[in-house]
Design an enzyme around this catalytic site. Structure first.
Site: not given
Length: 547
Positions: A307-308, A483-485
């Protein structure tokens, strides 16, 4: 063109059985893309989506995205385990509970990353996925309002548009970043990604253009497509090493979808490894702990979660900002009328207007941080986004290539139980350092002569935060996932014990089963991930159809 039989519904004991050439488990961005391409190629498709229909104003009106995340009608709201790297904090990780998946509730930022991201995939075993090899699939997807060129297409199904809302602080901020040494960039998806400029959004004519809208909506009702919403997948039935069918519940009624050709798993970074494990595919010890028979041991299922991590800065400013308009009834009414008549104005706003990809230290060979700037004030809490009432602007700084890794595990053998998400978002000290350095650079820009007369007090983190110790405390207390998994069904070489799928997305040692979503990414691209996910789906469709 396939000559396969059309869709059929066959009675099987007390359980209804549906049959098609392909069964797609998951109607998010990837599932919608592949369903469209397969139907266009003449194949029959059953598309199973656990959430509801996307044809709602809250989804199509872009500014509604702030009300979708954290809303149980649209978001699965997966809760993470306490994070030891952030003082034991738990978060809700959004996941689209609606046709179109994350692409129906996300902030609509359209990015691809850069060639180095995909070269890293190749080095991690994903042969055939270098940037020159994936660019044609980005182009196949894209319908850019700016027209076609070396790096863009105007003939795809995914609408990509310029901002249709403007605010004077956007230009002030871009100019201030340029004065500070961040080069201007008019196209993050062009020849170079580094620099500061305006984002494009997955919109068309002022409305959200998710994969559900761009790809699937034109073929709803097609004789070769059987679309079922509220269809919750229990497991994939595997016999003698062959994936044969998907067991699911449709409005609580047990059904089976049989694939004549292949089953395509597109339930996302959280859902896809969960379904594999429920089907007996995954780490043997994890399956046995839940009483699930191991059909195929693949230790990498659920691992490699990435994740970021991001951190928020916000400033009170001496001009009206968009969040204040949202709190004013008459201004809100005027903006609503503007949207209704012209499809322009604040109602068309994506989550961010201005972006920047920059280096937090001058000696770095490439950029290591990204920002999302917006002329409105908001805060990210563990479970939702809250608009401020004061005239305020905000930006999030995030690490482009984080080093921390997490896992997805089963909570139980019951399909309805949410999985266990363990991810130390700040588990790598280097990521903490990047966030601190990036935030300090952004603070310097807001305190620079270019912006000083327009800016009031610093709301977040506050002027009292000055030392390394203060900054680290703020970052560990206030950081959040962007919210970039990705990564939990990693693609790579078949002889790598940590990979789950081969470079053609086939699950290792299981025939007729592929994973086609963001879970296959070996590592995070330096960008928001919906664009790369759609690229993966376009490539998956090409592998299946030969087109």
């Amino acid at each position: 063109m396939s000559s396969s039989p059309r869709l059929s519904n066959v009675a099987h004991d007390t359980t209804e059985t549906l049959t098609a050439d392909y069964v797609i488990a998951g109607g998010g961005s990837a599932g919608c893309v592949v369903a469209r391409r397969l139907v266009d190629a003449g194949y029959s498709v059953i598309l199973l989506e656990a959430g509801g229909d996307d044809r709602r104003a809250a989804v199509y009106v872009p500014a509604g995205s702030a009300r979708l995340v954290g809303n149980a009608d649209y978001d699965w709201k997966y809760e993470t385990e306490p994070d030891p790297s952030r003082n034991g904090r738990t978060d809700n990780w959004p996941s689209g509970k609606v046709l179109g998946g994350g692409g129906s509730i996300n902030g609509m930022i359209y990015l691809r990353g850069n060639p180095a991201d995909y070269q890293r995939w190749v080095e991690q075993g994903a042969t055939g996925w270098s940037f020159p090899e994936v660019l044609p699939y980005f182009l196949r997807a894209e319908r850019n309002e700016n027209g076609a060129g070396q790096f863009h297409s105007d003939r795809g199904l995914l609408g990509v548009s310029n901002l249709r809302v403007h605010h004077p602080f956007n230009k002030l901020f871009v100019d201030a970043c340029a004065v500070a040494g961040i080069p201007r960039n008019d196209d993050f998806n062009g020849a170079a990604q580094e620099g500061v400029g305006y984002y494009q959004a997955t919109q068309w004519k002022g409305l959200r253009c998710s994969a559900a809208r761009g790809y699937l909506r034109p073929i709803r009702g097609h004789k070769n497509l059987r679309l079922l919403t509220r269809a919750f997948v229990d497991r994939i039935r595997v016999k003698a090493g062959v994936a044969e069918a998907v067991e699911f519940k449709h409005y609580g009624v047990s059904k089976v979808a049989v694939a004549r050709r292949e089953i395509l798993l597109a339930a996302g970074t959280i859902g896809s490894p969960k379904i594999l494990m429920l089907s007996g595919i995954g780490p043997r010890d994890e399956l046995e702990r839940q009483g699930i028979s191991c059909v195929q041991e693949l230790p990498g299922v659920g691992r490699n979660l990435q994740e970021h991590p991001g951190i928020m800065l916000s400033y009170d400013v001496h001009m009206r900002t968009m969040n204040v308009d949202a709190h004013s009834r008459w201004r809100f009414g005027m903006r609503a009328l503007q949207f209704a008549l012209l499809r322009r104005g604040p109602a068309t706003s994506p989550i961010s207007h201005v972006g920047a990809f920059f280096r937090t230290r001058p000696e770095l060979p490439v950029f290591d941080a990204q920002i999302h700037f917006q002329p409105l004030g908001y805060e990210v809490t563990p479970d939702k986004v809250i608009l401020a009432e004061a005239n305020r602007v905000s930006l999030a700084v995030n690490v482009s290539r984080p080093q921390s890794r997490g896992t997805i595990r089963l909570r139980s053998a019951h399909p309805q139980d949410a999985p266990i998400i363990e991810h130390p978002l700040l588990g790598a000290e280097a990521d903490v350092r990047t966030l601190i350095d990036g935030a300090r650079i952004m603070r310097g820009i807001f305190n620079s002569p270019a912006l000083r007369e327009h800016v009031g007090k610093e709301y977040l983190p506050g002027e009292a935060v000055t030392s390394d110790e203060h900054w680290e405390a703020y970052v560990r207390a206030g950081s959040f996932a962007m919210y970039h998994p990705i990564g939990t069904c990693r693609m790579g070489a078949v002889d790598d014990p940590e990979t789950v799928v081969d470079p053609e997305l086939r699950v290792k040692n299981i025939r007729q089963l592929r994973v086609i979503d963001a879970a296959v990414m070996p590592s995070l691209p330096s960008c928001n991930t919906n664009g790369p996910t759609i690229m993966i789906a376009e490539r998956a469709a090409a592998l299946l159809t030969g087109i």
